[in-house]
Motif scaffolding. Structure first.
Motif, PDB file in Angstrom:
ATOM      1  N   ARG A 155       0.933  -1.237  -0.028  1.00 19.76           N
ATOM      2  CA  ARG A 155       0.206   0.157  -0.081  1.00 19.76           C
ATOM      3  C   ARG A 155       0.926   1.069  -0.109  1.00 19.76           C
ATOM      4  N   PRO A 156       0.415   2.078  -0.745  1.00 21.83           N
ATOM      5  CA  PRO A 156       1.434   3.581  -0.535  1.00 21.83           C
ATOM      6  C   PRO A 156       1.228   3.840   0.606  1.00 21.83           C
ATOM      7  N   VAL A 157       2.290   4.825   1.332  1.00 27.07           N
ATOM      8  CA  VAL A 157       2.198   5.367   2.458  1.00 27.07           C
ATOM      9  C   VAL A 157       1.124   6.434   2.404  1.00 27.07           C
ATOM     10  N   LEU A 158       0.457   6.828   3.530  1.00 24.94           N
ATOM     11  CA  LEU A 158      -0.810   7.655   3.760  1.00 24.94           C
ATOM     12  C   LEU A 158      -2.010   6.977   2.830  1.00 24.94           C
ATOM     13  N   ALA A 159      -2.041   5.798   2.312  1.00 21.53           N
ATOM     14  CA  ALA A 159      -3.316   5.376   1.861  1.00 21.53           C
ATOM     15  C   ALA A 159      -4.503   5.521   2.934  1.00 21.53           C
ATOM     16  N   THR A 160      -5.598   5.784   2.486  1.00 19.91           N
ATOM     17  CA  THR A 160      -6.882   5.825   3.286  1.00 19.91           C
ATOM     18  C   THR A 160      -7.600   4.584   3.394  1.00 19.91           C
TER      19      THR A 160
END
Length: 271
Positions: free
Chosen positions: A101-106
């Motif tokens: 997952r990308p960092v700061l994914a919601t």
């Protein structure tokens, strides 16, 4: 704390059978990196699979992942189907899946991803791991604080890792696909440098960031293979920059190792 949050040195040992042990049938461990440029799948006992992150349409080709976010779930489902079609033998239902997952994914973004993976793979478990952390595992990074830059096709992330988790991170919607004309790597170098300086100044993470920065920068992702990027970044920041041995596949490899560790820690949950 989830299984993935507890991954440590055991992750790198997870694929090694105990001395004298006989091979036994077990559920499949699957690692996924669904990037904006390419999607990759690591499945235990199988060759690495990869395909362009683009739907199957010949008349209206669309990239279903844009700037690290899923913009076309149906198109991404087609990408997953192509990845699964490369797996021999086929990945059976009940796999343990660890997806980057990308960092700061919601939470909403992760929910969409989970639904797609549930439909495509019918897994027993779906776990998420930050791409920067997966890449550090896949690159064989040791314990301690670590500064990681992940340069992808459309997203650049810089993160501080410590105690097996991301302590602070920055993310920008810029990647190697944005480098057009004579500008070279300067926009990416500038982005990484600004993120590192910001992490160094941020009072919420100043101490751990200073420790990580002192150890130099680990560069991963497809952009890390650009011959000029690492030396230019090193010169700009005055830091040692190390490029992972196989930067393009470090994240999916690390996700796969994390899936193996999760499976071996709790095999009954995948039965």
């Amino acid at each position: 704390m989830s299984v993935v949050d507890g991954v440590d040195e055991r992750v790198r040992r997870a694929g090694r059978p105990a001395a004298g042990s006989a091979p036994v049938a077990s559920p499949t461990a699957v690692g996924l990196d669904l990037g904006s440029g390419y999607a990759r799948m690591w499945a235990s006992g199988r060759a690495l699979a990869q395909t362009a992150s683009i739907n199957d349409s010949l008349t209206n080709p669309v990239r279903p992942v844009r700037r690290g976010r899923i913009s076309d779930p149906a198109g991404l489902s087609e990408v997953l189907t192509r990845l699964l079609g490369q797996q021999h033998p086929a990945v059976p239902a009940g796999a343990v899946v660890v997806a980057c997952r990308p960092v700061l994914a919601t939470a909403e973004e992760l929910s969409v991803t989970r639904k797609l993976l549930d439909a495509a793979l019918a897994p027993s478990r779906v776990l998420f791991i930050d791409t920067v952390r997966a890449a550090a595992i896949g690159a064989g990074a040791g314990p301690g604080t670590l500064l990681v830059a992940d340069v992808g096709a459309a997203v650049t992330e810089v993160a501080v890792l410590a105690d097996g988790s991301v302590k602070a991170a920055r993310r920008a919607a810029i990647g190697m696909s944005d480098l057009l004309g004579p500008v070279g790597t300067e926009p990416i170098v500038h982005t990484i440098a600004e993120f590192v300086r910001d992490l160094r100044r941020d009072p919420r993470c100043r101490g751990v960031s200073a420790s990580a920065i002192a150890n130099g920068l680990l560069m991963v992702g497809g952009g890390a293979g650009h011959l000029a990027l690492a030396p230019r970044t090193a010169a700009t920041l005055g830091l040692a920059v190390r490029v992972a041995g196989k930067p393009r596949i470090a994240a999916v490899h690390g996700a796969g190792l994390a899936a193996l560790a999760a499976l071996r820690r709790n095999p009954s949950a995948a039965a």
